[in-house]
Design an enzyme around this catalytic site. Structure first.
Site, PDB file in Angstrom:
ATOM      1  N   LYS A  11      47.610  50.199  90.219  1.00 44.02           N
ATOM      2  CA  LYS A  11      46.821  51.407  90.317  1.00 44.02           C
ATOM      3  C   LYS A  11      46.049  51.981  91.698  1.00 44.02           C
ATOM      4  O   LYS A  11      46.088  51.087  92.762  1.00 44.02           O
ATOM      5  CB  LYS A  11      45.677  51.307  89.400  1.00 44.02           C
ATOM      6  CG  LYS A  11      44.435  49.992  89.700  1.00 44.02           C
ATOM      7  CD  LYS A  11      43.318  50.668  90.378  1.00 44.02           C
ATOM      8  CE  LYS A  11      42.600  49.499  91.051  1.00 44.02           C
ATOM      9  NZ  LYS A  11      41.938  49.443  92.112  1.00 44.02           N
ATOM     10  N   ASP A 141      39.257  45.552  85.795  1.00 43.69           N
ATOM     11  CA  ASP A 141      40.498  46.325  86.011  1.00 43.69           C
ATOM     12  C   ASP A 141      41.452  46.298  84.771  1.00 43.69           C
ATOM     13  O   ASP A 141      42.323  47.083  84.443  1.00 43.69           O
ATOM     14  CB  ASP A 141      41.139  46.351  87.260  1.00 43.69           C
ATOM     15  CG  ASP A 141      40.356  46.829  88.292  1.00 43.69           C
ATOM     16  OD1 ASP A 141      39.273  47.783  88.140  1.00 43.69           O
ATOM     17  OD2 ASP A 141      40.564  46.818  89.646  1.00 43.69           O
TER      18      ASP A 141
END
Ligand code: ATP
Length: 314
Positions: A11, A141
């Site tokens: 990401k 995350d």
């Protein structure tokens, strides 16, 4: 099936604002997270002995409990001891493409892949929400890495609201091989230097979250306004990391001088990225910055922004 191969995307952060402190000592954040096509491959396989084995050739990836992918398998084995007894142990092979300690959530993506893969292999039938709840126990995350795409992340980063996808854009990423940044160091230093800017009461924190939620970046994403998205890239952690690492500031300036939508550090760094509207443009930018920096320690990648969380490859 007794084995699965999973694709675990990295990401980037399009937005990272530190709102304040939390009672649990984490930071209250408002982030916009985006998955990209740069990805690790995680193979999981059932083995006879009731143990967890990690295989990875990358020297910085631990083979034991230090590995977040190991901890993901351990967590599921604790939550579902019957499955462990029925299916045996687990061998996890990590094919690393995502640079380590780079601000790209490589470890979190690996943990998310193990959760998704074991859910399939052990036929647990968990929902995406249940997998994300388990993921939040491993790292902030991890829930995003399960579902991927484009999302607003608040709380520690584990409370997600999906946003319209941006899979028409490209990104050039650059990282110095010899610089790794510890995420805890970056947040700790931010606290030391900037705690006076923190908002602590819950009503003001909620107002800040709402300001981001109804703010210009979310609007630019909804309208696919590429120019605005590029202009509105924001990362509070740059205030700590860039003064400490002048090479990263120089790299960021080199990207900014090219024809890009915008450039920024991802997460706690040290990866610097630039957004472009096409792959050809990304290639031109890569060549130009590579030429300008002329440093053999600087590695580059080109990736598409995508809407993928963890996917099954086989
Ligand atoms: P984030 O963006 O979530 O803060 P990061 O991309 O900066 O993470 P990671 O690549 O996840 O960082 O690695 C951070 C640390 O975690 C490294 O020092 C590494 O040794 C350790 N680690 C544990 N498990 C893994 C894994 N499966 N892959 C990569 N690193 C791992």
């Amino acid at each position: 099936m007794r084995s699965y191969s999973l694709i675990a995307p990295a990401k980037i952060n399009l937005y990272l604002e530190i709102i304040g402190d939390r009672p649990d000592n984490y930071h209250e954040l408002a982030m916009i997270l985006q998955s990209i096509s740069l990805a690790d491959q995680i193979d999981i396989r059932a083995i006879r002995i009731e143990t967890i084995i990690i295989r990875c050739e990358h020297p910085l990836v631990p083979p034991d409990l230090g590995n977040i992918a190991y901890r993901a398998a351990y967590l599921l084995s604790q939550e579902f001891p019957d499955a462990l007894a029925r299916y045996g142990g687990i061998e996890i092979t990590i094919h690393k493409n995502i640079p380590v300690a780079a601000g790209l959530a490589g470890g979190s993506a690996n943990a998310a892949a193990v959760l998704v893969g074991l859910d399939l292999m052990w036929e647990l039938g968990l929902t995406q929400g249940e997998l994300q709840q388990l993921g939040a126990k491993l790292g902030s995350d991890v829930p995003f890495c399960v579902s991927g795409g484009t999302a607003l992340a608040t709380g520690r980063g584990e409370i997600l609201s999906p946003l319209p996808n941006l899979n028409h854009l490209y990104v050039v990423l650059a990282k110095y091989k010899d610089i790794s940044i510890s995420t805890p160091w970056a947040y700790r230093t931010y606290r030391q230097k900037l705690a006076h800017t923190y908002i602590s009461d819950s009503e003001s924190q909620e107002n800040s979250r709402q300001r981001v939620n109804s703010g210009p970046m979310v609007s630019a994403i909804a309208h696919r306004d590429n120019i605005e998205i590029g202009k509105l890239l924001h990362n509070d952690l740059e205030k700590i990391v860039l003064p400490e690492y002048p090479q990263l500031l120089k790299l960021r300036e080199a990207f900014a001088s090219q024809s890009v939508l915008g450039t920024m550090m991802s997460g706690s760094g040290p990866t610097i990225f630039a957004l472009t509207e096409s792959q050809a443009q990304a290639e031109e930018v890569e060549a130009a910055v590579k030429g300008e920096m002329a440093n053999p320690n600087l590695e580059f990648w080109i990736a598409e922004l995508n809407s993928n969380g963890i996917t099954v490859a086989n």
